[in-house]
Every structure is written in C-alpha cells, then in structure tokens.
Design a protein around this motif. Structure first.
Motif, short mmCIF file in Angstrom:
data_model
loop_
_atom_site.label_atom_id
_atom_site.label_comp_id
_atom_site.label_asym_id
_atom_site.label_seq_id
_atom_site.Cartn_x
_atom_site.Cartn_y
_atom_site.Cartn_z
N LYS A 15 2.76 24.21 -4.13
CA LYS A 15 2.61 23.46 -5.38
C LYS A 15 3.24 22.08 -5.25
N GLN A 16 4.42 22.01 -4.64
CA GLN A 16 5.10 20.72 -4.45
C GLN A 16 4.29 19.80 -3.53
N VAL A 17 3.79 20.36 -2.43
CA VAL A 17 2.98 19.56 -1.49
C VAL A 17 1.71 19.06 -2.17
N MET A 18 1.05 19.92 -2.93
CA MET A 18 -0.17 19.53 -3.62
C MET A 18 0.13 18.44 -4.67
N THR A 19 1.24 18.57 -5.37
CA THR A 19 1.62 17.55 -6.36
C THR A 19 1.85 16.21 -5.67
N GLU A 20 2.54 16.21 -4.54
CA GLU A 20 2.77 14.97 -3.78
C GLU A 20 1.45 14.38 -3.28
N ASN A 21 0.56 15.26 -2.81
CA ASN A 21 -0.74 14.79 -2.33
C ASN A 21 -1.55 14.15 -3.45
N ILE A 22 -1.53 14.76 -4.62
CA ILE A 22 -2.25 14.20 -5.77
C ILE A 22 -1.66 12.86 -6.16
N GLU A 23 -0.33 12.75 -6.16
CA GLU A 23 0.32 11.47 -6.48
C GLU A 23 -0.07 10.40 -5.48
N ARG A 24 -0.12 10.77 -4.20
CA ARG A 24 -0.52 9.80 -3.17
C ARG A 24 -1.97 9.35 -3.37
N ILE A 25 -2.83 10.30 -3.70
CA ILE A 25 -4.24 9.96 -3.92
C ILE A 25 -4.37 9.02 -5.11
N LEU A 26 -3.62 9.31 -6.18
CA LEU A 26 -3.67 8.43 -7.35
C LEU A 26 -3.14 7.04 -7.02
N ASP A 27 -2.05 6.98 -6.26
CA ASP A 27 -1.52 5.68 -5.83
C ASP A 27 -2.54 4.93 -4.98
N ARG A 28 -3.17 5.65 -4.08
CA ARG A 28 -4.18 5.04 -3.22
C ARG A 28 -5.34 4.52 -4.05
N GLY A 29 -5.75 5.29 -5.06
CA GLY A 29 -6.83 4.85 -5.95
C GLY A 29 -6.44 3.57 -6.69
N ASP A 30 -5.18 3.51 -7.15
CA ASP A 30 -4.71 2.29 -7.83
C ASP A 30 -4.73 1.11 -6.87
N LYS A 31 -4.32 1.35 -5.64
CA LYS A 31 -4.30 0.27 -4.65
C LYS A 31 -5.73 -0.18 -4.34
N ILE A 32 -6.65 0.75 -4.27
CA ILE A 32 -8.05 0.40 -4.00
C ILE A 32 -8.61 -0.42 -5.17
N LEU A 34 -6.93 -2.31 -7.19
CA LEU A 34 -6.30 -3.63 -7.10
C LEU A 34 -6.96 -4.46 -6.01
N LEU A 35 -7.26 -3.84 -4.89
CA LEU A 35 -7.91 -4.53 -3.78
C LEU A 35 -9.31 -5.00 -4.18
N VAL A 36 -10.04 -4.15 -4.90
CA VAL A 36 -11.38 -4.52 -5.36
C VAL A 36 -11.29 -5.72 -6.30
N ASP A 37 -10.33 -5.68 -7.23
CA ASP A 37 -10.14 -6.80 -8.16
C ASP A 37 -9.82 -8.08 -7.40
N LYS A 38 -8.93 -7.98 -6.44
CA LYS A 38 -8.57 -9.18 -5.66
C LYS A 38 -9.75 -9.71 -4.88
N SER A 39 -10.55 -8.82 -4.30
CA SER A 39 -11.70 -9.28 -3.51
C SER A 39 -12.76 -9.92 -4.41
N LEU A 40 -12.95 -9.38 -5.61
CA LEU A 40 -13.88 -10.01 -6.54
C LEU A 40 -13.39 -11.40 -6.95
N ASN A 41 -12.10 -11.50 -7.19
CA ASN A 41 -11.50 -12.79 -7.56
C ASN A 41 -11.65 -13.78 -6.41
N LEU A 42 -11.41 -13.33 -5.21
CA LEU A 42 -11.54 -14.20 -4.04
C LEU A 42 -12.98 -14.67 -3.87
#
Length: 93
Positions: A15-32, A34-42
């Motif tokens: 359960k702890q590993v899965m929770t950490e994995n989900i948090e990482r995936i959500l963080d990665r999604g946020d970063k993606i 942000l990257l899409v927004d920056k690339s559109l702006n560029l």
C-alpha cells in the motif's frame, strides 16, 4: 496470528509503495503539463520573433534603398554642377 500479522505488514508495505508510485505519477503529470505550457509559450514567442524580425528586415531594406537613392541623386547633382561649370554655362545658358 503471526501469519496474519505478516500478511498485514506486507499489505501495508505494498500500500505504501503504491501510494508513493501514485504520488510520483501525479508529480510527473504536473511536470508534463508545465512542460507543455512552456513549450506552447516558447512556440508563441518564436512566432512573434519571426514576425518582428521579418518586419525589421523589410524596414532595413527600405532604409537601404532610400540611402542608395539619396547617394545617386547627390552624385548626379555633383556631376551636373561639374559638367555645367566646365562648360561655363552655369547661370547664363
């Protein structure tokens, strides 16, 4: 009771590993996102730069044409003055 505790412990670890994995995936999604927004702006900034650089290039070309026209006219006037002065028709022809 020991086996049940062991299974519960393993479940808690999973359960702890899965929770950490989900948090990482959500963080990665946020970063993606942000990257899409920056690339559109560029991309938008690149388009604006291309447009303004084209306008500047046209403006500089026209300035160059005007300068060349002024030089040609000035040289023509100087030659005309020299020719008229050499033929002594300057002022009374």
């Amino acid at each position: 009771g020991g086996k049940i505790q062991k299974v519960r412990g393993e479940i808690e670890e999973v359960k702890q590993v899965m929770t950490e994995n989900i948090e990482r995936i959500l963080d990665r999604g946020d970063k993606i996102d942000l990257l899409v927004d920056k690339s559109l702006n560029l991309n938008l900034q690149a388009s604006k730069f291309k447009k303004s650089s084209s306008q500047l290039q046209r403006k500089m070309w026209w300035n160059n044409v005007k300068l060349q026209a002024i030089i040609v006219c000035s040289v023509s006037v100087v030659f005309l003055v020299i020719i008229l002065g050499a033929t002594k028709c300057f002022g009374h022809c």
